[in-house]
Design a protein around this motif. Structure first.
Motif, mmCIF file in Angstrom:
data_model
loop_
_atom_site.group_PDB
_atom_site.id
_atom_site.type_symbol
_atom_site.label_atom_id
_atom_site.label_comp_id
_atom_site.label_asym_id
_atom_site.label_seq_id
_atom_site.Cartn_x
_atom_site.Cartn_y
_atom_site.Cartn_z
ATOM 1 N N VAL A 148 -15.197 -6.908 85.299
ATOM 2 C CA VAL A 148 -14.027 -6.150 85.745
ATOM 3 C C VAL A 148 -14.388 -4.718 86.128
ATOM 4 N N GLN A 149 -13.554 -4.167 87.002
ATOM 5 C CA GLN A 149 -13.656 -2.748 87.348
ATOM 6 C C GLN A 149 -12.263 -2.133 87.193
ATOM 7 N N VAL A 150 -12.219 -0.910 86.659
ATOM 8 C CA VAL A 150 -10.933 -0.229 86.435
ATOM 9 C C VAL A 150 -11.000 1.228 86.884
ATOM 10 N N PHE A 151 -9.829 1.813 87.109
ATOM 11 C CA PHE A 151 -9.700 3.262 87.241
ATOM 12 C C PHE A 151 -9.335 3.810 85.869
ATOM 13 N N VAL A 152 -9.822 4.998 85.537
ATOM 14 C CA VAL A 152 -9.423 5.648 84.289
ATOM 15 C C VAL A 152 -8.621 6.915 84.579
ATOM 16 N N ALA A 153 -8.264 7.098 85.864
ATOM 17 C CA ALA A 153 -7.431 8.211 86.309
ATOM 18 C C ALA A 153 -6.803 7.787 87.629
ATOM 19 N N ASN A 154 -5.764 8.512 88.061
ATOM 20 C CA ASN A 154 -5.183 8.252 89.367
ATOM 21 C C ASN A 154 -6.281 8.429 90.426
ATOM 22 N N PRO A 155 -6.587 7.371 91.201
ATOM 23 C CA PRO A 155 -7.698 7.474 92.157
ATOM 24 C C PRO A 155 -7.445 8.478 93.271
ATOM 25 N N ARG A 156 -6.178 8.839 93.488
ATOM 26 C CA ARG A 156 -5.859 9.811 94.545
ATOM 27 C C ARG A 156 -5.432 11.153 93.982
ATOM 28 N N GLY A 157 -5.888 11.466 92.772
ATOM 29 C CA GLY A 157 -5.542 12.740 92.147
ATOM 30 C C GLY A 157 -6.719 13.309 91.380
ATOM 31 N N TRP A 158 -6.481 14.476 90.775
ATOM 32 C CA TRP A 158 -7.537 15.166 90.026
ATOM 33 C C TRP A 158 -7.298 15.155 88.517
ATOM 34 N N ALA A 159 -6.219 14.529 88.079
ATOM 35 C CA ALA A 159 -5.906 14.542 86.644
ATOM 36 C C ALA A 159 -6.995 13.847 85.844
ATOM 37 N N THR A 160 -7.196 14.322 84.608
ATOM 38 C CA THR A 160 -8.234 13.730 83.748
ATOM 39 C C THR A 160 -7.590 13.287 82.426
ATOM 40 N N PRO A 161 -6.790 12.221 82.475
ATOM 41 C CA PRO A 161 -6.008 11.819 81.303
ATOM 42 C C PRO A 161 -6.864 11.295 80.155
ATOM 43 N N ALA A 162 -6.382 11.597 78.936
ATOM 44 C CA ALA A 162 -7.017 11.031 77.748
ATOM 45 C C ALA A 162 -6.653 9.552 77.696
ATOM 46 N N GLY A 163 -7.475 8.768 77.076
ATOM 47 C CA GLY A 163 -7.160 7.354 76.963
ATOM 48 C C GLY A 163 -6.246 7.085 75.790
ATOM 49 N N ASN A 164 -5.873 5.825 75.660
ATOM 50 C CA ASN A 164 -5.137 5.373 74.492
ATOM 51 C C ASN A 164 -6.170 4.714 73.577
ATOM 52 N N PRO A 165 -6.484 5.365 72.433
ATOM 53 C CA PRO A 165 -7.595 4.886 71.591
ATOM 54 C C PRO A 165 -7.486 3.410 71.197
ATOM 55 N N ALA A 166 -6.266 2.946 70.947
ATOM 56 C CA ALA A 166 -6.100 1.544 70.545
ATOM 57 C C ALA A 166 -6.449 0.603 71.695
ATOM 58 N N GLN A 167 -5.956 0.941 72.907
ATOM 59 C CA GLN A 167 -6.263 0.120 74.087
ATOM 60 C C GLN A 167 -7.748 0.206 74.442
ATOM 61 N N ASP A 168 -8.330 1.409 74.282
ATOM 62 C CA ASP A 168 -9.767 1.582 74.557
ATOM 63 C C ASP A 168 -10.589 0.651 73.674
ATOM 64 N N GLU A 169 -10.254 0.645 72.381
ATOM 65 C CA GLU A 169 -11.020 -0.141 71.429
ATOM 66 C C GLU A 169 -10.853 -1.643 71.692
ATOM 67 N N LEU A 170 -9.613 -2.022 72.036
ATOM 68 C CA LEU A 170 -9.337 -3.425 72.342
ATOM 69 C C LEU A 170 -10.109 -3.856 73.598
ATOM 70 N N PHE A 171 -10.093 -2.988 74.611
ATOM 71 C CA PHE A 171 -10.790 -3.271 75.872
ATOM 72 C C PHE A 171 -12.279 -3.456 75.602
ATOM 73 N N ARG A 172 -12.839 -2.502 74.854
ATOM 74 C CA ARG A 172 -14.264 -2.528 74.552
ATOM 75 C C ARG A 172 -14.651 -3.796 73.777
ATOM 76 N N SER A 173 -13.856 -4.122 72.743
ATOM 77 C CA SER A 173 -14.226 -5.256 71.893
ATOM 78 C C SER A 173 -14.002 -6.591 72.607
ATOM 79 N N GLU A 174 -12.938 -6.680 73.422
ATOM 80 C CA GLU A 174 -12.695 -7.946 74.130
ATOM 81 C C GLU A 174 -13.732 -8.177 75.221
#
Ligand SMILES: [Zn+2]
Length: 285
Positions: A31-57
């Motif tokens: 899979v490939q994902v965006f971790v920010a709006n691809p047409r913007g400059w924002a640098t959002p923090a992740g959601n730690p629970a979703q990050d961990e779930l994504f990583r482990s799955e």
């Protein structure tokens, strides 16, 4: 598996919940994902629970994951603010990639704006991008993967040999790799659909940057003819590249173990069909 096949997945609503849910519906093996709006400059923090779930799955299912950095990034820009924002944006994508267990971050190679010579722009890329590579000191840090463009305007890298000066500017850093987009390289003028066109193009790429640098493939057909310099993706087999070159891709030594990500039109059904099509070409070769 010689080449995992998967796609770019939407993640609004949760990296694991929505992103990996979508990936399952495609029967995606990568899979490939965006971790920010691809047409913007924002640098959002992740959601730690979703990050961990994504990583482990991803780890549990042996699904290699990649991050695509925002499109606005241009280290070759003559506008100082754009270069500064590019640094912050790419650093963010690299950090987020490590947090979610991604293996690589794809970034576009950019262009020399403002009518400046390519050498000046490349020197600037070195000044601002090389330090980001030097920051990749953790064992689980991602690779930085350069994606060439269709060759519009004053693009810094569109033909295979353009990676040469780019790699030189980066001192061929060990964390530097390539993401080859089949639509872009075709639009830039490499006739993948000609006799042995795919093989020759991959040979040229390896001849320029050496073995082991090709880390990811964006598998897209093209709505436009070879050399059109247009970045318009088409479903696999439905465009001017056609299906056969993709079969050829699966038998080239340079693509051994390299994942394929589709970025094609058609929504979920179109994506699922393209993933299935590529697996078929891979498994019947
Ligand atoms: Zn791409």
């Amino acid at each position: 598996m010689r080449n995992p096949v998967g796609g770019h997945v939407p993640v609004a609503g949760g990296l694991a919940k929505v992103g990996l849910g979508y990936a399952r519906e495609l029967a995606a093996e990568t899979v490939q994902v965006f971790v920010a709006n691809p047409r913007g400059w924002a640098t959002p923090a992740g959601n730690p629970a979703q990050d961990e779930l994504f990583r482990s799955e991803c780890a549990a299912d042996a699904v290699p994951a990649y991050v695509h950095a925002p499109y606005l990034i241009n280290f070759g820009s003559h506008t100082e603010a754009t270069v500064e924002r590019s640094v912050l944006s790419l650093r963010h994508s690299l950090r987020r990639a490590r947090e979610i267990g991604a293996l690589g971050v794809v970034v576009h190679t950019g262009s020399a704006t403002g009518g400046r010579p390519r050498e000046v722009a490349l020197a600037q890329v070195r000044t601002h991008m090389l330090p980001l590579l030097d920051e990749l000191t953790h064992d689980d840090d991602p690779f930085l993967l350069l994606e060439s463009t269709a060759g519009q305007g004053s693009s810094l890298c569109s033909r295979t040999w353009d990676f040469g000066p780019y790699f030189e500017a980066m001192d061929s850093h060990p964390k530097l790799g390539i993401c080859l987009d089949t639509c872009h390289i075709y639009a830039a003028g490499h006739d993948l659909a000609g006799p042995s066109g795919m093989r020759q193009t991959l040979d040229l790429l390896v001849g320029t940057v050496g073995e082991g640098r090709l880390k990811l493939i964006h598998a897209n057909d093209s709505k436009d003819v070879v050399g059109a310099h247009k970045d318009r993706h088409e479903n696999i087999g439905a465009g001017h590249i056609g299906a056969e070159p993709f079969a050829e891709l699966f038998s080239h030594p340079a693509t051994e173990g390299v994942p394929l990500i589709i970025e094609t039109p058609g929504g979920k059904e179109g994506h699922a069909a393209d993933v299935a099509r590529l697996k078929e070409l891979r498994d019947t070769r």
